[in-house]
Design an enzyme around this catalytic site. Structure first.
Site, PDB file in Angstrom:
ATOM      1  N   ASP A 152       0.859  -1.255   0.092  1.00 52.87           N
ATOM      2  CA  ASP A 152       0.164   0.150   0.214  1.00 52.87           C
ATOM      3  C   ASP A 152       0.786   1.094  -0.350  1.00 52.87           C
ATOM      4  O   ASP A 152       0.686   1.922   0.163  1.00 52.87           O
ATOM      5  CB  ASP A 152      -1.106   0.096   1.206  1.00 52.87           C
ATOM      6  CG  ASP A 152      -2.157   0.981   1.439  1.00 52.87           C
ATOM      7  OD1 ASP A 152      -2.338   1.491   0.067  1.00 52.87           O
ATOM      8  OD2 ASP A 152      -2.467   1.283   2.037  1.00 52.87           O
ATOM      9  N   ARG A 156       0.288   9.341   0.837  1.00 53.85           N
ATOM     10  CA  ARG A 156      -0.725   9.198   1.988  1.00 53.85           C
ATOM     11  C   ARG A 156      -0.636   8.257   3.200  1.00 53.85           C
ATOM     12  O   ARG A 156       0.031   8.577   4.539  1.00 53.85           O
ATOM     13  CB  ARG A 156      -2.356   8.682   2.083  1.00 53.85           C
ATOM     14  CG  ARG A 156      -2.764   7.456   1.726  1.00 53.85           C
ATOM     15  CD  ARG A 156      -3.721   6.481   1.207  1.00 53.85           C
ATOM     16  NE  ARG A 156      -3.823   5.811   0.944  1.00 53.85           N
ATOM     17  CZ  ARG A 156      -3.464   5.168  -0.380  1.00 53.85           C
ATOM     18  NH1 ARG A 156      -3.673   6.055  -1.472  1.00 53.85           N
ATOM     19  NH2 ARG A 156      -3.636   3.419  -1.159  1.00 53.85           N
ATOM     20  N   ASN A 157       1.156   7.671   2.884  1.00 53.46           N
ATOM     21  CA  ASN A 157       0.999   6.075   3.348  1.00 53.46           C
ATOM     22  C   ASN A 157       2.202   6.431   3.753  1.00 53.46           C
ATOM     23  O   ASN A 157       3.178   6.090   4.312  1.00 53.46           O
ATOM     24  CB  ASN A 157       0.979   4.703   3.463  1.00 53.46           C
ATOM     25  CG  ASN A 157      -0.714   4.205   3.676  1.00 53.46           C
ATOM     26  OD1 ASN A 157      -1.311   4.912   4.200  1.00 53.46           O
ATOM     27  ND2 ASN A 157      -1.006   3.463   2.811  1.00 53.46           N
ATOM     28  N   ASP A 170       2.821   3.099   7.382  1.00 54.84           N
ATOM     29  CA  ASP A 170       1.673   2.212   7.659  1.00 54.84           C
ATOM     30  C   ASP A 170       1.564   0.926   7.274  1.00 54.84           C
ATOM     31  O   ASP A 170       1.629   1.302   6.147  1.00 54.84           O
ATOM     32  CB  ASP A 170       0.134   3.359   6.577  1.00 54.84           C
ATOM     33  CG  ASP A 170      -1.021   2.427   7.190  1.00 54.84           C
ATOM     34  OD1 ASP A 170      -1.052   1.371   6.905  1.00 54.84           O
ATOM     35  OD2 ASP A 170      -1.846   3.516   7.406  1.00 54.84           O
TER      36      ASP A 170
END
Length: 367
Positions: A152, A156-157, A170
């Protein structure tokens, strides 16, 4: 090598193996900064051995949680506890002896990279953007060498600190590479959510994840960086994204993106995963742009100089240096104050500030 904590009979055993228990009395939660999958995330402080307080980020587990969430909370901490890399978010420890349970991590003052990019749209140089990508490339190379697949990777991570250092974070969706599969480096799963816009076709279709599928995600991540966190594939729905990728569509270069950077994205998006570069190869390319950004269509040499002058609040004099034939900070060691005056930098205070900055550069080089 990474050890999958879910292989333990009890997640508590993995916690003991891979993390350190923190005395809850050493923690102080100051401010709510977000909500995570399991509960809330706070900025806080932790008192160290000598009584000094250090900023930390703290994930808490909500009270009315399920046994599965408790297990996942412990597994995430056990995953993080195995990593030790400057570009992977560092676990400080856990609180599991008291409620609420907590995961204590280093605090990243600029928050998530996607929000940071949106807030600084157009204000960052290509060199700064590529340096951010390089940090994440280093973190992903480290994870790949541990036989660990993130699954992922996205802006955003990724978290960013006050010095613009980026760290991969994350690990909720993350999985390891199975030893028996290491020759092809894939991980197949029958469950879990898949972030379609960031995920390689073979992972979307067949749920086969590998370091090569992480490389595909890195290409999308690089596109996010160069577009200042635009949404990949714009307002297309997931079905259209998958269909267009199957038909050979790839994201075009963002506005003002150097051709060489987009070329690297395209290499990451090869349909055949064996044709994609490794993270080692990606880092070599990024290093080349940072150290010798001279290739046509890549990065103008003066970005490095401008970036340094911005750091000492003297960016207004970039063109003075360029006109004098200087393009990189490391070339400035021979400059004297008289040179600055001769170029037309008339303010004594500004000349002093620049000379101090040059001396600091030299001290870092010698150190």
């Amino acid at each position: 090598m990474y050890v999958d904590p879910s292989n333990y009979d009890k997640p508590e055993d993995a916690i003991v193996e891979f993390t350190a228990e923190i005395d809850a009395s050493l923690l102080y939660l100051e401010m709510l900064i977000g909500k995570g999958e399991f509960g809330e995330v706070y900025k806080g402080s932790m008192t160290g051995a000598l009584g000094k307080k250090h900023p930390v980020a703290v994930k808490t587990l909500k009270k009315d949680t399920t046994p599965k969430s408790e297990r996942d909370f412990l597994l995430e901490a056990s995953v993080m506890g195995q990593f030790d890399c400057p570009n992977v978010l560092k676990l400080k420890g856990v609180v599991t002896k008291y409620r609420p349970w907590m995961i204590v991590m280093e605090f990243m003052s600029n928050g998530s990279l996607d929000n940071f990019l949106k807030a600084n749209d157009g204000r960052l140089s290509h060199l700064e953007l590529i340096s951010m990508a390089k940090g994440v490339g280093v973190g992903m190379k480290y994870l790949a060498e541990m036989n660990f697949v993130h699954r992922d990777l996205a802006a955003r991570n990724v978290l960013i600190d006050g010095n613009l250092v980026c760290k991969v974070s994350d690990f909720g969706l993350s999985r390891e590479l199975e030893e028996k599969e290491s020759s092809r480096g894939e991980y197949a799963t029958t469950g879990g959510k898949i972030p379609i816009r960031w995920t390689a076709p073979e992972a979307t279709k067949y749920r086969k994840f590998s370091s090569a599928s992480d490389v595909w995600s890195f290409g999308i991540f690089l596109w996010e960086i160069m577009s200042f966190a635009e949404r990949p594939y714009w307002d297309w729905d997931n079905f259209k994204v998958m269909e267009e990728i199957d038909n050979g569509f790839r994201l075009p270069a963002p506005l003002n993106c150097p051709k060489g950077v987009h070329d690297l994205m395209m290499k990451c998006w090869k349909t055949e995963r064996v044709e994609r570069p490794s993270f080692t190869e990606i880092n070599k390319i990024l290093d080349g742009w940072i150290e010798k950004p001279t290739m046509e269509g890549d990065i103008d040499l003066s970005y490095a100089l401008r970036s340094w002058l911005e750091s000492i609040k003297m960016a207004e004099y970039t063109e003075y240096f360029v006109a004098a034939g200087y393009q990189r900070p490391r070339e400035l060691h021979s400059i004297k104050e008289g040179d600055l005056k001769e170029w037309g930098i008339t303010l004594v205070g500004h000349r002093n500030k620049i000379m101090k900055g040059i001396k600091n550069l030299q001290a870092k080089k010698n150190g």
